[in-house]
Enzyme design. Structure first.
Site, PDB file in Angstrom:
ATOM      1  CB  VAL A  57      -0.954   0.022   1.220  1.00  0.00           C
ATOM      2  CG1 VAL A  57      -0.193   0.170   2.512  1.00  0.00           C
ATOM      3  CG2 VAL A  57      -1.997   1.120   1.085  1.00  0.00           C
ATOM      4  CB  SER A  58       1.680   3.883  -2.188  1.00  0.00           C
ATOM      5  OG  SER A  58       0.569   4.072  -3.050  1.00  0.00           O
ATOM      6  CB  THR A  59       0.730   8.085   0.787  1.00  0.00           C
ATOM      7  OG1 THR A  59       1.783   7.735   1.682  1.00  0.00           O
ATOM      8  CG2 THR A  59      -0.111   9.186   1.383  1.00  0.00           C
ATOM      9  CG  ASP A 110      -2.053   2.338  -3.807  1.00  0.00           C
ATOM     10  OD1 ASP A 110      -2.428   2.741  -4.911  1.00  0.00           O
ATOM     11  OD2 ASP A 110      -1.006   1.699  -3.625  1.00  0.00           O
TER      12      ASP A 110
END
Length: 498
Positions: free
Chosen positions: A9-11, A13
């Site tokens: 997960v990225s910021t 996403d």
């Protein structure tokens, strides 16, 4: 069955899709259990962009696959593996070759030509989406800058930036230091390095408060127009609070220009080996200096770095090696190689990269070229199936793939030439002999520039170890090692090289 789950997960996403590691982890665990997994390994990357292939969690997963510890990999969807189509295809092929099955929660994977095409199209769409986001962000930042706003973080020394309000304010304590830097440089004959030295002597902390002032940092402050109230972002001047008056900044620029003119006008000594000499004792490069040493002023090579903030100051006590004896040793070795080309080839092969290293890099380039071609074919197939249109974005993507292919092919040609040079050096002795005879015939007529070109054509590095005792001349106690290179096709200076 041994299962592995991979979550990322990225910021971005979390903000756009509401993804979270916990949600992905729970869903993937349930799927792995339903598949009958006897044990489950977890690999995760948090806050890492899917555009990167080098991720700690993904790297660990690939290592587990290579070691045969995984039978099936459970992932939320292909985007979690990568946002880039080429990377998705690379990982899929790598897992398939290892006999590992991919299982996606939100995507039905079919190991058929149609399934692979759809998988490729989905990856291409995800990559297009990311490129669109980046393009919109770039346009937005540029538009904000044109309107006088701060498009990115502003972290110059002397200022404070509030990302919530996007406002810049002056830090009075640091601003006083900035004013001193300009005053010392303009009104006192300190020079950039002298200003950095005074800052260090007075114990004035840098922004990070754990390192010394370097002369390059001082120069960056002196040349930064933000301090006169104009911060430049991609050619756009954005107003910010000024710390010094514009005429003060102009005076500093004039003094910097004058210093460059004076330096350019100084009589410079010639150093045959500049850029080639390394100190084996401290690891620094050795630069040419015209300095007095024990009452005698002469050309020397030293590993001492006197500039403020230099990480490695060099040998202690200071090492000063007379330039003439070192250059004589190297020139004698070059002449020896010209008289014995077989010796040159042997020495160069010992110092050059191994052929196997070049072959491995060539193989990596070939794999990357296949990935690029797969990406191009996937887009063309999607267009043929009516799933994508030949719009501006598609053209840009195809153009990007074409440019990447050209860069890879250029590097491939360079490596192939290097490999051919390594493998074929022994077979070029006749050409080396012809070159040697040609150069030897006019050796006494070479000027300094031609000698320097010849040295650089045949020498890759000069390593100096040990030191001369104070007051002594020559190279007593000093060892000089000369590493050879195989001349490349073309010309160097006025000396023709094979």
């Amino acid at each position: 069955m041994q299962a592995a789950i991979y979550v990322r997960v990225s910021t971005e996403d979390q903000a756009r899709h509401g993804y979270s590691l916990a949600e992905q982890r729970d869903a993937c665990y349930r799927r792995a259990v339903s598949l009958g997994a006897a044990s489950i390994l977890e690999f995760a990357d948090e806050g890492v962009s899917g555009a990167l292939l080098d991720r700690p969690g993904l790297n660990a997963l690939r290592e587990a696959v290579r070691e045969g510890r995984v039978d099936v990999i459970v992932v939320r969807d292909p985007d979690r593996l990568s946002r880039k189509l080429a990377h998705q295809l690379l990982l899929t092929e790598e897992f398939e070759k290892a006999g590992v099955r991919l299982d996606f929660l939100d995507f039905t994977w079919q190991d058929t030509p149609e399934g692979k095409l759809f998988y490729s199209i989905r990856g291409a769409i995800a990559e297009f989406e990311k490129e669109k986001i980046r393009e919109r962000m770039t346009r937005g930042k540029t538009q904000k800058a044109k309107q006088g706003g701060i498009p990115i973080g502003f972290y110059n020394y002397g200022y404070s930036y509030d990302p919530e309000t996007e406002t810049v304010s002056v830090l009075e304590e640091e601003a006083a230091v900035v004013k001193n830097i300009f005053q010392w440089f303009i009104e006192e004959d300190l020079g950039v390095n002298g200003v950095a030295k005074r800052l260090n002597e007075q114990g004035i902390p840098t922004r990070k408060r754990k390192n010394l002032w370097h002369r390059m940092v001082v120069r960056q402050i002196l040349t930064n127009p933000a301090y006169k109230g104009l911060w430049r972002y991609k050619g756009i001047d954005i107003p910010v609070p000024a710390i010094i008056e514009p005429h003060t900044w102009d005076k500093a620029q004039e003094k910097l220009r004058e210093a460059r003119r004076l330096w350019a006008g100084k009589s410079q000594q010639d150093y045959l080996l500049s850029g080639l000499v390394t100190c084996a004792d401290c690891g620094n490069t050795m630069t040419g200096v015209y300095a007095k040493w024990w009452g005698v002023k002469d050309r020397r090579y030293t590993c001492r770095k006197s500039s403020q903030g230099a990480r490695n100051k060099g040998c202690i006590p200071i090492k000063m090696i007379l330039a003439a004896p070192v250059e004589a040793v190297v020139w004698e070795q070059v002449c020896s190689w010209l008289q014995d080309p077989e010796c040159l080839v042997t020495a160069a092969l010992e110092a050059s990269p191994q052929a196997e290293e070049v072959r491995c890099e060539l193989q990596r380039i070939e794999r990357h070229l296949k990935e690029v071609e797969k990406g191009r074919v996937a887009i063309l197939d999607a267009m043929a199936a009516g799933l994508l249109e030949l719009d501006a974005q598609t053209k840009n993507k195809l153009g990007e793939l074409k440019r990447r292919k050209e860069r890879l092919e250029q590097r491939q040609r360079e490596l192939a030439a290097a490999l051919q040079g390594i493998e074929g050096a022994a077979g070029k002795l006749a050409e080396f002999r012809a070159l040697a005879q040609e150069v030897l015939a006019k050796l006494d007529e070479l000027n300094f520039a031609e000698k320097k070109a010849l040295v650089r054509a045949l020498v890759t590095q000069v390593i100096v170890s040990g030191r001369v005792s104070p007051g002594k001349q020559g190279l007593n106690g000093v060892n000089v090692t000369v590493l050879a290179r195989i001349p490349e096709p073309g010309k160097s200076g006025n000396i023709t090289i094979i």
